[in-house]
Design an enzyme around this catalytic site. Sequence first.
Site, PDB file in Angstrom:
ATOM      1  N   ARG A  40       0.837  -1.210   0.000  1.00 20.68           N
ATOM      2  CA  ARG A  40       0.000   0.000   0.000  1.00 20.68           C
ATOM      3  C   ARG A  40       0.864   1.249   0.000  1.00 20.68           C
ATOM      4  NH1 ARG A  40      -2.166   2.899   4.268  1.00 20.68           N
ATOM      5  NH2 ARG A  40      -1.864   1.178   5.741  1.00 20.68           N
ATOM      6  N   TYR A  93     -16.439  14.744 -17.635  1.00 18.71           N
ATOM      7  CA  TYR A  93     -16.871  13.354 -17.472  1.00 18.71           C
ATOM      8  C   TYR A  93     -17.918  13.268 -16.378  1.00 18.71           C
ATOM      9  CZ  TYR A  93     -16.428   8.546 -15.691  1.00 18.71           C
ATOM     10  OH  TYR A  93     -16.684   7.280 -15.229  1.00 18.71           O
ATOM     11  N   ASP A 165      -7.697  16.892 -16.476  1.00 21.17           N
ATOM     12  CA  ASP A 165      -7.851  15.487 -16.851  1.00 21.17           C
ATOM     13  C   ASP A 165      -7.385  15.354 -18.300  1.00 21.17           C
ATOM     14  OD1 ASP A 165      -8.723  12.973 -17.678  1.00 21.17           O
ATOM     15  OD2 ASP A 165     -10.515  13.029 -16.425  1.00 21.17           O
ATOM     16  N   LYS A 190      -7.528   3.822 -19.796  1.00 15.81           N
ATOM     17  CA  LYS A 190      -7.822   4.160 -21.184  1.00 15.81           C
ATOM     18  C   LYS A 190      -6.555   4.072 -22.044  1.00 15.81           C
ATOM     19  CE  LYS A 190     -11.990   5.127 -19.602  1.00 15.81           C
ATOM     20  NZ  LYS A 190     -11.840   5.179 -18.147  1.00 15.81           N
TER      21      LYS A 190
END
Length: 374
Positions: A40, A93, A165, A190
């Site tokens: 983590r 988005y 973004d 993506k």
Amino acid sequence: MTSITPKITPIYQTSVFKFQDLDELDQYFQDTSSRYLYSRNGNPNSDELVNAINQLEGGAGAVATSSGMSAIFASILAYCQTGDHVLCAADIYGGSAALLNTELSRMGITVTYVPFEQLYSLGQFVQPTTRLLLAETISNPLLRVADLRRLATECHNLGLKLVVDNTFATPLLTKPLSLGADISLHSVTKYLAGHSDVTAGAAVAADPEVAARLKQIGVFYGLTLSPMESWLAVRGLKTLRLRVREHCHNAQAVAEMLQQHPGVRAVYYPGLPDHAQHALAKEQGGGMFGGMMSILLEDDQEAVSGFMRRCQRFPFAPSLAGVDSSLSYPLGTSHRALTPEQQRDLGITLGLVRLSVGIEPAEELVEDLRQALG
């Protein structure tokens, strides 16, 4: 025994790393970059991905996250706390808007949406607690292109940070940090990973202190990306330049055909000369315009469904940017959470279909869409 030096980084599929004694533990806490403790907090595979994306974006440091949404979340928290106010481009988005409207509002962070036409005159929207503007390089789903240099100047003159973004553009078309942005983020799911088999995100900062804050948020909130997903994303990155070039080439051919087709009412693609921001997109994107577009069909559900059923090379799959082409339906998926008024104001109607143009032979994609339009 001969030492083994692999050309490709192995997958460190482990949650924890061993220490020999307390001296090694003390050394770790004196310099946490000296070794690994717990996945983590850091893992060789996620670090390899972070370093590669940071280099692509020209940043001062980055964090890899479990999804694009967690990259957006981390980027906003890097600058905001309870009582703060955020500006957000209205052309955004739908998941970003949903995050701001629901979870971040519960944390006491408020939002005002700015119409695209007013992005460069933000003064009227700024409050004493406003901290940043969230925008997209190329907007989802109508492919509007933001002038990032102008936007960064506007934000900084008002004492705001600019968070961009950059998912649709990728760093191969546009490097937001070089144009003045403070954070550039991606849904690595993506284009960066590129094969529709990874869920991941990344946020890259221009300031090393902000990069450290992003890392801290990732660790404390558990936004960590797994070793396997990191390894797959690194593998995908190695063909990014080749893939993006083909995405752009194919999308241009598809857009030009669709613009001439009588069954298409409008084509939203920055590579077309009549696109409102074509000149800006050409300059800011280095002559490439990306692989995403939206088209406007008849505002009739059965007409849209019929088109989807007839498509063979563009399956209806609500994501984007894989090597295989696909289509999506913003009204019913990515922007479903918006109010009807917001959808109408943005031009997201029954007939709007978003195309993610892949790297298959361009002539096959053109022919498939032609027959599907019938």
